[in-house]
Design an enzyme around this catalytic site. Structure first.
Site, PDB file in Angstrom:
ATOM      1  CG  HIS A 181     119.185 -19.313   0.478  1.00 33.34           C
ATOM      2  ND1 HIS A 181     119.347 -20.642   0.810  1.00 33.34           N
ATOM      3  CD2 HIS A 181     117.933 -19.215  -0.048  1.00 33.34           C
ATOM      4  CE1 HIS A 181     118.259 -21.318   0.477  1.00 33.34           C
ATOM      5  NE2 HIS A 181     117.383 -20.481  -0.036  1.00 33.34           N
ATOM      6  CD  GLU A 294     116.228 -18.662   2.823  1.00 33.87           C
ATOM      7  OE1 GLU A 294     115.906 -17.718   2.061  1.00 33.87           O
ATOM      8  OE2 GLU A 294     115.839 -19.834   2.661  1.00 33.87           O
TER       9      GLU A 294
END
Length: 335
Positions: A181, A294
């Site tokens: 992330h 991501e």
């Protein structure tokens, strides 16, 4: 000419950390907070590439670490009702996103990792970390497999290199579902403004998501602005994004996000590597400051989507099997 290079232990505010330095670059990783690479900086140009918590935000970081640094997600993103069936086994995860009734982002965000070693040479500074899941580990209750994850971060003249290895130490196959992330500052330069930034991303198709943010299995046509992501680029804040895409490596053989600061005349390249078959991109409701490209192995909610593995990229890691990938963050002159 000798290049400044070192690796050392020193707290990041009140959190134990391993720091790396090489030339102008500096990085810090937090072993007791999910092995989150919380900082990547160019100290000569005063660039802060990753979103970092301030000293008075450390409790906020610990409660929501997914929006700082580079946290590892395993399994990544959302799973419908927190459950799925795979290979004759039912997996049940806690519902931790009340709005959708899903499980989100896995179990490693606040996990404690072992520091296997760190050091520096004339070529790089580095740190090696690992986590091993056995029957007595809390994560085993949700992912009942014996496995390990190794992370290596290094700084050199070529920027920041990330190397991740997942190894199945058990006696049956396990699902291998992983993402990072990655939280990128835009602006990352102290004198630049959000309007100075444009990014591109190697994407192919966008997955259609339902009201619970789960893929329907269908694709949606790209908007005109999304097509610019594949060519000249657009602002990271062009509209609210929580979008899911298939990676496209056919044209260039690369899988990368490139963020250009037009005022500084530099491009940050995030070459995720071709092992990641999907991207999520999230920009905090188009709020200027940071956004999250991501890289992700598998389709969101992959085990619950009625599509073949070659489309969901849901990997079965066999006993003794290893999955690994490398990614790199570095700068080049803007085109």
């Amino acid at each position: 000419m000798t290049v400044h290079s070192k690796a050392y232990e020193q707290p990041y505010y009140d959190e134990p950390a391993i720091w790396l330095e090489w030339g102008p670059y500096q990085a810090a990783v937090l072993p007791r907070a999910g092995a989150n690479l919380i900082a990547f900086r160019d100290t000569e140009k005063h660039y802060a590439i990753l979103r970092e918590p301030a000293a008075d935000e450390m409790e906020l970081f610990r409660s929501n670490s997914v929006i700082y640094g580079i946290p590892l997600l395993f399994p990544p993103n959302r799973y419908e009702n927190g459950t799925f069936n795979w290979n004759g086994r039912t997996y049940t995860f806690p519902i931790n996103e009340e709005r959708t009734g899903n499980h989100i982002h896995g179990f490693f965000l606040d996990s404690v990792w072992r520091v296997e070693g760190f050091g520096s040479t004339g070529q790089e500074s580095f740190v090696n970390l690992s986590i091993t899941i056995e029957e007595d580990h809390p994560i085993y209750a949700f992912l009942p497999h014996r496995f390990s994850i190794q992370l290596r971060y290094s700084l050199s003249a070529n920027g920041l290199l990330q190397h991740v290895i997942v190894k199945n130490n058990g006696e049956e196959a396990m699902p291998c579902m992983l993402a990072f992330h990655t939280t990128i500052n835009a602006p990352f330069a102290p004198e630049s403004l959000p309007g100075d930034y444009r990014y591109t991303l190697t994407i192919d198709k966008r997955w259609e998501l339902d009201e619970r943010m789960l893929p329907t299995g269908e694709h949606q046509p790209l908007l005109e602005e999304e097509e610019l992501m594949k060519s000249t680029g657009l602002s990271p804040y062009w509209k609210p994004m929580d979008n899911h895409y298939i990676s496209d490596v056919n044209a260039s053989g690369r899988n990368a996000m490139e963020l250009t600061d037009t005022r500084e005349g530099v491009t940050l390249v995030y070459d995720a590597g071709t092992a990641y078959k999907h991207w999520m991109i999230w920009n905090n409701d188009a709020t200027p400051g940071f956004f999250c490209p991501e890289p992700q192995i598998n389709l969101v909610n992959a085990p619950n989507v009625n599509l073949p593995p070659e489309q969901t990229a849901l990997l079965a890691l066999e006993p003794g099997g290893i999955w690994e990938a490398t990614s790199r963050l570095y700068f080049r002159s803007a085109k």
